[in-house]
Design a protein around this motif. Structure first.
Motif, PDB file in Angstrom:
ATOM      1  N   ARG A  49      -3.410   7.541   1.715  1.00 24.48           N
ATOM      2  CA  ARG A  49      -3.483   6.473   2.684  1.00 24.48           C
ATOM      3  C   ARG A  49      -4.265   5.197   1.930  1.00 24.48           C
ATOM      4  NH1 ARG A  49      -6.993   9.082   5.211  1.00 24.48           N
ATOM      5  NH2 ARG A  49      -5.459   9.960   6.788  1.00 24.48           N
ATOM      6  N   ALA A  50      -4.971   5.458   0.863  1.00 23.24           N
ATOM      7  CA  ALA A  50      -5.601   4.237   0.340  1.00 23.24           C
ATOM      8  C   ALA A  50      -4.666   3.663  -0.323  1.00 23.24           C
ATOM      9  CB  ALA A  50      -6.803   4.839  -0.731  1.00 23.24           C
ATOM     10  N   MET A  51      -3.627   4.149  -1.039  1.00 21.65           N
ATOM     11  CA  MET A  51      -2.511   3.491  -1.701  1.00 21.65           C
ATOM     12  C   MET A  51      -1.450   2.557  -0.720  1.00 21.65           C
ATOM     13  SD  MET A  51      -1.242   2.762  -4.606  1.00 21.65           S
ATOM     14  CE  MET A  51      -2.034   3.965  -5.625  1.00 21.65           C
ATOM     15  N   THR A  52      -1.398   3.455   0.791  1.00 16.10           N
ATOM     16  CA  THR A  52      -0.685   2.851   1.480  1.00 16.10           C
ATOM     17  C   THR A  52      -1.517   1.494   1.905  1.00 16.10           C
ATOM     18  OG1 THR A  52       0.288   5.077   2.122  1.00 16.10           O
ATOM     19  CG2 THR A  52       0.282   2.914   3.685  1.00 16.10           C
ATOM     20  N   THR A  53      -2.779   1.461   2.138  1.00 18.85           N
ATOM     21  CA  THR A  53      -3.230   0.330   2.752  1.00 18.85           C
ATOM     22  C   THR A  53      -3.389  -0.788   1.689  1.00 18.85           C
ATOM     23  OG1 THR A  53      -4.802   2.064   3.885  1.00 18.85           O
ATOM     24  CG2 THR A  53      -5.635  -0.397   3.270  1.00 18.85           C
ATOM     25  N   SER A  54      -3.507  -0.457   0.397  1.00 18.73           N
ATOM     26  CA  SER A  54      -3.279  -1.348  -0.863  1.00 18.73           C
ATOM     27  C   SER A  54      -2.236  -2.172  -0.683  1.00 18.73           C
ATOM     28  CB  SER A  54      -3.749  -0.785  -1.855  1.00 18.73           C
ATOM     29  OG  SER A  54      -4.944  -0.184  -1.941  1.00 18.73           O
ATOM     30  N   MET A  55      -0.991  -1.438  -0.571  1.00 21.28           N
ATOM     31  CA  MET A  55       0.249  -2.124  -0.527  1.00 21.28           C
ATOM     32  C   MET A  55       0.378  -2.685   0.947  1.00 21.28           C
ATOM     33  SD  MET A  55       2.417   1.111  -1.822  1.00 21.28           S
ATOM     34  CE  MET A  55       4.106   0.336  -1.803  1.00 21.28           C
ATOM     35  N   THR A  91      -3.995 -10.882  -2.837  1.00 19.99           N
ATOM     36  CA  THR A  91      -3.901 -10.475  -3.981  1.00 19.99           C
ATOM     37  C   THR A  91      -5.054 -10.158  -4.876  1.00 19.99           C
ATOM     38  OG1 THR A  91      -3.793 -12.479  -4.857  1.00 19.99           O
ATOM     39  CG2 THR A  91      -1.756 -11.814  -4.209  1.00 19.99           C
ATOM     40  N   ASP A  92      -6.293 -10.258  -4.289  1.00 17.78           N
ATOM     41  CA  ASP A  92      -7.544 -10.288  -4.979  1.00 17.78           C
ATOM     42  C   ASP A  92      -8.013  -8.889  -4.642  1.00 17.78           C
ATOM     43  OD1 ASP A  92      -7.878 -11.016  -2.196  1.00 17.78           O
ATOM     44  OD2 ASP A  92      -9.857 -12.104  -2.835  1.00 17.78           O
ATOM     45  N   LEU A  93      -7.406  -7.823  -5.063  1.00 14.20           N
ATOM     46  CA  LEU A  93      -7.756  -6.273  -4.817  1.00 14.20           C
ATOM     47  C   LEU A  93      -7.585  -5.382  -5.931  1.00 14.20           C
ATOM     48  CD1 LEU A  93      -5.219  -4.575  -2.499  1.00 14.20           C
ATOM     49  CD2 LEU A  93      -4.662  -6.580  -3.936  1.00 14.20           C
ATOM     50  N   THR A  94      -8.407  -4.559  -5.833  1.00 14.78           N
ATOM     51  CA  THR A  94      -8.055  -3.368  -6.729  1.00 14.78           C
ATOM     52  C   THR A  94      -7.377  -2.243  -6.109  1.00 14.78           C
ATOM     53  OG1 THR A  94     -10.340  -3.928  -7.808  1.00 14.78           O
ATOM     54  CG2 THR A  94      -9.384  -1.973  -8.286  1.00 14.78           C
ATOM     55  N   PRO A 135      -6.168   1.137  -5.920  1.00 19.56           N
ATOM     56  CA  PRO A 135      -6.704   2.550  -6.028  1.00 19.56           C
ATOM     57  C   PRO A 135      -5.886   3.556  -6.630  1.00 19.56           C
ATOM     58  CG  PRO A 135      -6.046   2.385  -3.598  1.00 19.56           C
ATOM     59  CD  PRO A 135      -5.811   1.050  -4.325  1.00 19.56           C
ATOM     60  N   GLY A 136      -6.541   4.232  -7.661  1.00 21.33           N
ATOM     61  CA  GLY A 136      -5.779   5.327  -8.403  1.00 21.33           C
ATOM     62  C   GLY A 136      -5.273   4.659  -9.657  1.00 21.33           C
ATOM     63  N   GLU A 137      -5.593   3.418  -9.973  1.00 22.10           N
ATOM     64  CA  GLU A 137      -5.177   2.862 -11.189  1.00 22.10           C
ATOM     65  C   GLU A 137      -5.708   3.507 -12.467  1.00 22.10           C
ATOM     66  OE1 GLU A 137      -4.420  -1.618 -13.246  1.00 22.10           O
ATOM     67  OE2 GLU A 137      -5.749  -1.454 -11.331  1.00 22.10           O
ATOM     68  N   GLY A 138      -4.887   3.812 -13.464  1.00 25.67           N
ATOM     69  CA  GLY A 138      -5.508   4.522 -14.493  1.00 25.67           C
ATOM     70  C   GLY A 138      -5.296   6.081 -14.444  1.00 25.67           C
ATOM     71  N   ARG A 139      -5.016   6.742 -13.332  1.00 26.01           N
ATOM     72  CA  ARG A 139      -4.804   8.057 -13.186  1.00 26.01           C
ATOM     73  C   ARG A 139      -3.594   8.741 -13.863  1.00 26.01           C
ATOM     74  NH1 ARG A 139      -6.257   9.893  -6.975  1.00 26.01           N
ATOM     75  NH2 ARG A 139      -5.482  11.979  -8.122  1.00 26.01           N
ATOM     76  N   GLY A 181       0.579   2.059 -10.886  1.00 25.31           N
ATOM     77  CA  GLY A 181       1.150   0.936 -11.949  1.00 25.31           C
ATOM     78  C   GLY A 181       2.073   0.041 -11.390  1.00 25.31           C
ATOM     79  N   ALA A 182       2.994   0.690 -10.564  1.00 26.45           N
ATOM     80  CA  ALA A 182       4.200   0.029  -9.842  1.00 26.45           C
ATOM     81  C   ALA A 182       3.611  -1.138  -8.986  1.00 26.45           C
ATOM     82  CB  ALA A 182       4.984   1.046  -9.221  1.00 26.45           C
ATOM     83  N   VAL A 183       2.546  -0.639  -8.338  1.00 24.92           N
ATOM     84  CA  VAL A 183       1.740  -1.617  -7.245  1.00 24.92           C
ATOM     85  C   VAL A 183       1.129  -2.910  -7.989  1.00 24.92           C
ATOM     86  CG1 VAL A 183       0.096  -1.862  -5.499  1.00 24.92           C
ATOM     87  CG2 VAL A 183       1.656   0.146  -5.501  1.00 24.92           C
ATOM     88  N   VAL A 184       0.758  -2.603  -9.287  1.00 29.82           N
ATOM     89  CA  VAL A 184       0.011  -3.617 -10.013  1.00 29.82           C
ATOM     90  C   VAL A 184       0.906  -4.685 -10.404  1.00 29.82           C
ATOM     91  CG1 VAL A 184      -1.029  -4.124 -12.035  1.00 29.82           C
ATOM     92  CG2 VAL A 184      -1.895  -2.157 -10.829  1.00 29.82           C
ATOM     93  N   VAL A 185       2.526  -4.486 -10.722  1.00 32.90           N
ATOM     94  CA  VAL A 185       3.367  -5.251 -10.913  1.00 32.90           C
ATOM     95  C   VAL A 185       3.664  -6.241  -9.745  1.00 32.90           C
ATOM     96  CG1 VAL A 185       5.724  -5.700 -11.797  1.00 32.90           C
ATOM     97  CG2 VAL A 185       4.287  -3.732 -12.684  1.00 32.90           C
ATOM     98  N   PHE A 186       3.600  -5.469  -8.442  1.00 26.94           N
ATOM     99  CA  PHE A 186       3.869  -6.379  -7.349  1.00 26.94           C
ATOM    100  C   PHE A 186       2.710  -7.111  -7.119  1.00 26.94           C
ATOM    101  CE2 PHE A 186       6.601  -2.727  -6.305  1.00 26.94           C
ATOM    102  CZ  PHE A 186       7.845  -3.408  -6.305  1.00 26.94           C
ATOM    103  N   ARG A 187       1.630  -6.918  -7.443  1.00 30.36           N
ATOM    104  CA  ARG A 187       0.411  -7.693  -7.351  1.00 30.36           C
ATOM    105  C   ARG A 187       0.258  -8.913  -8.210  1.00 30.36           C
ATOM    106  NH1 ARG A 187      -5.252  -5.582  -9.148  1.00 30.36           N
ATOM    107  NH2 ARG A 187      -3.932  -6.106 -11.180  1.00 30.36           N
TER     108      ARG A 187
END
Length: 778
Positions: A384-390, A398-401, A403-407, A416-422
Motif C-alpha cells: 500500500r505504501a508503494m502504491t500511495t507513493s506512485m 516529486t519531493d517524496l521519498t 518507501p522500500g528504496e534500497g531493499r 528502483g523503477a519508481v525512482v526513475v519515474f520520479r
C-alpha cells in the motif's frame, strides 16, 4: 464480492467467520433463556391463580357468614315473637279484653325492638278477626297499629335519631310488582300461601317519612294448624353496604369490588356502585346472567375470565329456601399483579443477560477481527505504501521519498523503477511551473475586477427587491411586515428606517382600533340601557296615573269607614257590660261542679291503679309461663305456679273493672253537668273577651281611619307631583337614547375603517419566511 485490498479481504473473511461463531452462541443462549422464562412464568401464573381462587373463596365465605349471622338474629327474634304470640292467643283460658291483648302484643314487639339496636323495625300482621274477633272496634286505631279495616297490623320503627314510633302496615295483601320485580306484599303473602319463613328481596319503604331499602324477614303464626298471621323484623340494608365498603377497602388496595345479591338477582349492596341497590345486578352486564342460576342454587364457586375473578359464596338465611350470595370481584390485572411484576423482572433480567452476552460476543469478535487486521496489515502495508507513493508521484508531487528504496526483495526492485519515474517527473514539472507563472499573473487581475462589480450589483438588487416587497405589503394594508434580511452596509440604514416607520404606523393603528372598540361597546351599552330606562319610565308614568285615581277612591272609603267604626264602638261598650254580669254568675256554678268532678276523678284513679297492677301481674305470669314451657319438664312446677298467679291477677282485674264501671256510671251524670256548666261559663267568657276585643279594635279602627284619611290626602298630592316629574324624565331618556344610537353608528364606521389594516401576525407565526426571503413579525 471483489476486494480492492488484500488487507481488507483477509480482515473481512476472518471477521465473518468470527461473527458467525459468536452469533450462533449468543442466539442459542437467548433462546434457552426465553424458554426457561416462559416455563417459569407459566408455572408461577398457575400457582398464583390457584392461590387467588382459594383466597377469594375464603374471603367470600367469611363475609357471607358475617351477613348470615346478622340476618339470622332478626329471624330468631321473629321466630320467638311468633311462638310467643301463638301461646298468648291460643290460650283458651285467657280472658284478657281485646284492647289489653293488643297492648300485650305491642309491648312484646316494642321490647324486642329496644333490645336489638341493629333492627330497623319489628312488626306483626294478622288475618281479619284472627286475633280477638273484634276488628270492627279498632278501626283507625293507629295508636294500636290498626288501619281502616281494624286488623292488628302494628309496625314499630326506629329512625336515624333512635326515635321509636308505631304505624299500621301497608300493602300487606298487594300482589303488585315493584319495578325491580319484587312483589310488594310478598313478606305476608308468601308465608300465607304455605311457603314457610320468608326473606323479601330489597324493596324501598317509607319509614317515618324516610325512603330506605329494607331486608324484611317474616315467620308465620300458626294456631291449631291454621295460618293466622306473621311476625317479623327488618334490617336497614345500609349496614350491608357498609360491610361491603369495609371489605373492599381491606383487600387489594381498594381495587376489588364486593356485591351482595338476593335470590331474585337484585343488588343488596355494591361497593363500586351503591346507586344500583334494589336493581337487577345483571342489568348492565349481560354476561353476568349466567351467575344467577348459581346464586339461586346456593352454590359456592370461583369464576374467571380474561378480565377478572369472581368468587361466589351463598348466604342461607334462617329456614328460607331463597339463599342470597356474596360476590367478590377482582380485576385479573390486580389479582395477578405479583405475577406480572415477576414476569417483568425476569424479562428485564433476561434482557440484561442478553445485552451482556452480546457485549461479550462483540468484544470477542472485535478482538479477533483486530488481530486478523494487524496480520493482514503486516502483509499489505508495504504494498500500500508503494502504491500511495506512485499515486502521489502521478499527481505531480516529486519531493517524496520512495518507501522500500534500497531493499533487495521485490519491493526494492519496484522502488528502483519508481525512482526513475520520479526523476523524470521533476524535470517536466519545472518546465510547467515556469509557463504557468506567466499565465496566472494576467488572469488574476481580470478576476478581481469582475468580483467587485458583481458584489455591488447584487447588493443594489437586494435592497431594491426588499423595499419593493415592503411597499407592496404596505399597499395591501399589512402593517405586520418587516424587512429582516440584512442589506449591504451602504443600504442597511434604509432598511432600518422602513421597519421603524412600519412599527410606528402599526402601533398607532392598534391604539385607534382599541379606542374604536371601546367606544363601540360603550355606545351600544348606553343605547341598550337608555332604551330599557325609557320603557321602565313610561311604565312608571302609567302606574302613577292609576295609583292617583285609586288613592282618590280609597280616601273616600276610609272616611266612611271611620264613621261606621265610631257607631259600632258605642254598641260594643253596652254589650260588654251585660256579658260581665252574666260571667260572674256562671263562674260560681262552675267552681261548685268542679269540686264534685275532682272527687269522682280521684276515686277513678285509684281503681285504675288497681287495674294496671292486675294487668302487669298477668303479663309477668304470661312471660313466666312461656319461659317455663321452654324449660320443658324442669319448668312444669313453675308453670303451675305461674298459671295460678295469672288466674288470681285476672280475677283481681275483673273485680277492679266492675268497681270502675259502677263509679263510671255514678260519675257520668256529674261529669255531664260539669261539662254543661263549664261550657256555659266558657261561652260567656269568650263572648266577653270578644266584646272587649271588638271594642278595642273599633277604637283603634276609628283612630286609624282618621289618620289614614289625612295621610292619603298627602300621598295623593305627592303622587301627582311624581307623575309630572316622570313624564319629564321620559322625554329626557328618549333624547339620550337617540344620541347614544348616533354615537354607536359613528364608532362602528371608525372601526370598519381601521379593520382594513392587518395589525397582527399571520396564523402561521411571526417567524414564517415568505418566498422573497423576508419574514413577517408582530
Amino acid at each position: 464480492m471483489q476486494f480492492k485490498s488484500i488487507q481488507l479481504k483477509i480482515a473481512v473473511l476472518s471477521g465473518v467467520c468470527v461473527l458467525a461463531a459468536t452469533a450462533g452462541l449468543v442466539g442459542y443462549g437467548i433462546m434457552a433463556a426465553d424458554t426457561t422464562r416462559t416455563y417459569v412464568g407459566g408455572e408461577v401464573n398457575q400457582l398464583t391463580e390457584a392461590k387467588t381462587r382459594e383466597a377469594l373463596s375464603t374471603l367470600a365465605s367469611t363475609q357471607a357468614e358475617v351477613i348470615r349471622a346478622s340476618l339470622n338474629q332478626a329471624f330468631d327474634t321473629a321466630r320467638n315473637l311468633a311462638r310467643n304470640f301463638e301461646v298468648v292467643v291460643g290460650d283458651k283460658n285467657n280472658s284478657t279484653v281485646a284492647e289489653q291483648r293488643r297492648g300485650q302484643l305491642n309491648a312484646m314487639l316494642l321490647n324486642q325492638l329496644k333490645d336489638n339496636p341493629p333492627f330497623n323495625g319489628t312488626y306483626s300482621a294478622w288475618e281479619p278477626n284472627a286475633l280477638d274477633g273484634k276488628d270492627v272496634d279498632f278501626k283507625e286505631r293507629r295508636d294500636l297499629g290498626s288501619d281502616a279495616t281494624g286488623r292488628f297490623l302494628p309496625y314499630w320503627t326506629r329512625d336515624a335519631a333512635g326515635k321509636i314510633a308505631i304505624q299500621p302496615l301497608v300493602e300487606y295483601d298487594s300482589k303488585e310488582l315493584h319495578p325491580n320485580g319484587v312483589m310488594k306484599g310478598g313478606w305476608y303473602i308468601g308465608p300465607k300461601e304455605g311457603r314457610g319463613e320468608s326473606i323479601l328481596d330489597p324493596l324501598p319503604y317509607i319509614v317515618q317519612g324516610k325512603n330506605v331499602f329494607l331486608a324484611t324477614m317474616s315467620v308465620p303464626i300458626m294456631i291449631d294448624g291454621k295460618f293466622q298471621g306473621v311476625a317479623g323484623a327488618d334490617f336497614d340494608l345500609s349496614f350491608v353496604q357498609t360491610l361491603a365498603d369495609q371489605v373492599r377497602r381491606s383487600i387489594y388496595d381498594g381495587k376489588a369490588a364486593v356485591k351482595i345479591i338476593s335470590f331474585k338477582g337484585l343488588v343488596v349492596a355494591d361497593s363500586a356502585r351503591p346507586e344500583t341497590i334494589g336493581e337487577a345486578f345483571d342489568k348492565s352486564a349481560a354476561e353476568s346472567s349466567s351467575i344467577l342460576p348459581l346464586i339461586q342454587a346456593g352454590k359456592a364457586d370461583v369464576l374467571s375470565d380474561k378480565n377478572s375473578f369472581q368468587a361466589l359464596a351463598p348466604i342461607v338465611i334462617g329456614r328460607t329456601k331463597t339463599p342470597w350470595s356474596v360476590i367478590v370481584s377482582v380485576p385479573r390485572d390486580v389479582a395477578m399483579a405479583q405475577v406480572k411484576a415477576l414476569d417483568a423482572a425476569m424479562v428485564a433480567r433476561g434482557q440484561r443477560d442478553i445485552m451482556l452476552q452480546v457485549a461479550v460476543a462483540l468484544l470477542v469478535a472485535f478482538g479477533g477481527i483486530a488481530a486478523m487486521w494487524f496480520v493482514a496489515r503486516s502483509i499489505a502495508g508495504p504494498i500500500r505504501a508503494m502504491t500511495t507513493s506512485m499515486g502521489v508521484l502521478a499527481s505531480g508531487k516529486t519531493d517524496l521519498t520512495i518507501p522500500g528504496e534500497g531493499r533487495v526483495d521485490e519491493i526494492g526492485a519496484m522502488a528502483g523503477a519508481v525512482v526513475v519515474f520520479r526523476d523524470n517527473a521533476v524535470a517536466n514539472l519545472r518546465l510547467q511551473q515556469e509557463a504557468e507563472a506567466s499565465r496566472l499573473t494576467t488572469e488574476g487581475e481580470r478576476r478581481r475586477n469582475a468580483e467587485v462589480e458583481k458584489t455591488r450589483a447584487e447588493a443594489m438588487a437586494q435592497a431594491t427587491s426588499g423595499l419593493a416587497d415592503g411597499l407592496r405589503q404596505l399597499s395591501r394594508g399589512d402593517l405586520t411586515f418587516q424587512l429582516v434580511e440584512p442589506f449591504a452596509a451602504e443600504f442597511e440604514s434604509l432598511r432600518a428606517d422602513f421597519n421603524g416607520a412600519i412599527v410606528q404606523l402599526r402601533d398607532a393603528m392598534m391604539s385607534v382600533t382599541e379606542a374604536s372598540q371601546s367606544i363601540d361597546g360603550g355606545s351600544l351599552e348606553i343605547s341598550r340601557s337608555s332604551d330599557e330606562l325609557s320603557k321602565r319610565t313610561e311604565q312608571q308614568a302609567a302606574s302613577l296615573e292609576q295609583t292617583a285615581a285609586a288613592l282618590d277612591q280609597i280616601t273616600a272609603n276610609v272616611s266612611n269607614s271611620s264613621k261606621r267604626a265610631q257607631e259600632a264602638r258605642t254598641v260594643a261598650i253596652e254589650a260588654n257590660k251585660s256579658a260581665s254580669a252574666s260571667g260572674r254568675v256562671v263562674a260560681d256554678a262552675v267552681d261548685a261542679m268542679q269540686r264534685i268532678e275532682q272527687s269522682s276523678n280521684q276515686i277513678a284513679n285509684i281503681i285504675g291503679v288497681i287495674d294496671e297492677i292486675a294487668f302487669q301481674t298477668n303479663l309477668l305470669a304470661l312471660n313466666a309461663g312461656v319461659e317455663a314451657a321452654r324449660a320443658g319438664d324442669a319448668g312444669k312446677g313453675f308453670a303451675v305456679v305461674a298459671q295460678e298467679v295469672r288466674e288470681l291477677a285476672q280475677r283481681s282485674a275483673q273485680a277492679a273493672r266492675e268497681i270502675k264501671e259502677l263509679i263510671r256510671n255514678s260519675s257520668g251524670e256529674v261529669e255531664t253537668g260539669v261539662t254543661l256548666v263549664r261550657n256555659t261559663g266558657d261561652a260567656l267568657k269568650t263572648i266577653e273577651t270578644y266584646i272587649v276585643a271588638i271594642n278595642q279594635h273599633m277604637d283603634a279602627i276609628a283612630t286609624s281611619a282618621r289618620e289614614q284619611s289625612v295621610g292619603l290626602s298627602e300621598v295623593n298630592t305627592a303622587v301627582n307631583q311624581m307623575d309630572q316629574v316622570t313624564q319629564k324624565n321620559a322625554a329626557m331618556v328618549e333624547e339620550t337614547n337617540a344620541a347614544s344610537a348616533a354615537l354607536a353608528g359613528e364608532a362602528t364606521t371608525l372601526l370598519d375603517l381601521v379593520r382594513r389594516f392587518n395589525l397582527v401576525s399571520s396564523p402561521y407565526g411571526g417567524d414564517a419566511a415568505d418566498k422573497s426571503g423576508y419574514r413577517k413579525v408582530a
